[in-house]
Design an enzyme around this catalytic site. Sequence first.
Site, short mmCIF file in Angstrom:
data_model
loop_
_atom_site.label_atom_id
_atom_site.label_comp_id
_atom_site.label_asym_id
_atom_site.label_seq_id
_atom_site.Cartn_x
_atom_site.Cartn_y
_atom_site.Cartn_z
N HIS A 8 -17.49 -1.00 9.48
CA HIS A 8 -17.82 0.22 8.63
C HIS A 8 -17.56 -0.35 7.18
CE1 HIS A 8 -18.05 3.22 12.13
NE2 HIS A 8 -19.11 2.93 11.74
N GLY A 55 -26.19 -1.88 9.94
CA GLY A 55 -25.51 -0.97 11.14
C GLY A 55 -26.42 0.39 11.00
N ASP A 60 -26.68 -2.01 14.57
CA ASP A 60 -25.88 -1.82 15.78
C ASP A 60 -26.89 -1.70 17.29
OD1 ASP A 60 -23.73 -1.43 14.01
OD2 ASP A 60 -24.01 0.86 14.15
N ASP A 80 -14.38 2.86 10.81
CA ASP A 80 -13.64 3.62 9.88
C ASP A 80 -13.52 5.13 10.48
OD1 ASP A 80 -12.38 5.27 7.94
OD2 ASP A 80 -14.02 4.78 6.42
N HIS A 87 -24.55 7.36 11.46
CA HIS A 87 -25.33 6.65 12.62
C HIS A 87 -24.47 6.55 13.80
CE1 HIS A 87 -23.28 3.39 10.52
NE2 HIS A 87 -23.17 2.63 11.56
N ASP A 90 -25.41 5.56 17.31
CA ASP A 90 -25.53 4.41 17.56
C ASP A 90 -24.38 3.81 17.86
OD1 ASP A 90 -28.30 4.93 16.85
OD2 ASP A 90 -27.95 3.98 14.94
N ARG A 96 -20.15 2.39 24.51
CA ARG A 96 -20.72 2.78 25.84
C ARG A 96 -21.05 1.22 26.67
NH1 ARG A 96 -25.13 3.76 28.14
NH2 ARG A 96 -25.30 4.84 30.30
#
Length: 140
Positions: A8, A55, A60, A80, A87, A90, A96
């Site tokens: 980030h 991202g 991402d 962060d 996002h 995402d 996950r």
Amino acid sequence: MKIALIAHDRQKPLIVKLATAYQPILAQHELFATGTTGQKIIDATGLSVKRFKSGPLGGDQQIGALISENKMDLVIFLRDPLTAQPHEPDVNALIRLSDVYEVPLATNIGTAEVLLRGLDQGLMAFREVVHDQDSNPINL
């Protein structure tokens, strides 16, 4: 190994420091990154990095797609935790997918260092062993 490097905005200086400190280790592997992060790493280290979109613009998700195809071996994603991200879904999906496909994931500098040092010492063979077993099943 194929390694994704993501950070980030407020963490970008830190991931550049990480890439600089561990440049000899990272240079031995195939590196991928989201757009701005990748460019900052390239500029600071000269490492070869395949860059995806930024991202928030889908980078991402592009890395997540590689994870879902078992084409990514390790992810360093310096998040962060104190700033809301537009996002965030995402980001959560990428985390996950790393869990679903058992891809080692570092979300902070301490874990990133442990993974890179383990990689350098040859302690991260799990995915290679699994891939070998999947491609060469033993019939008993």
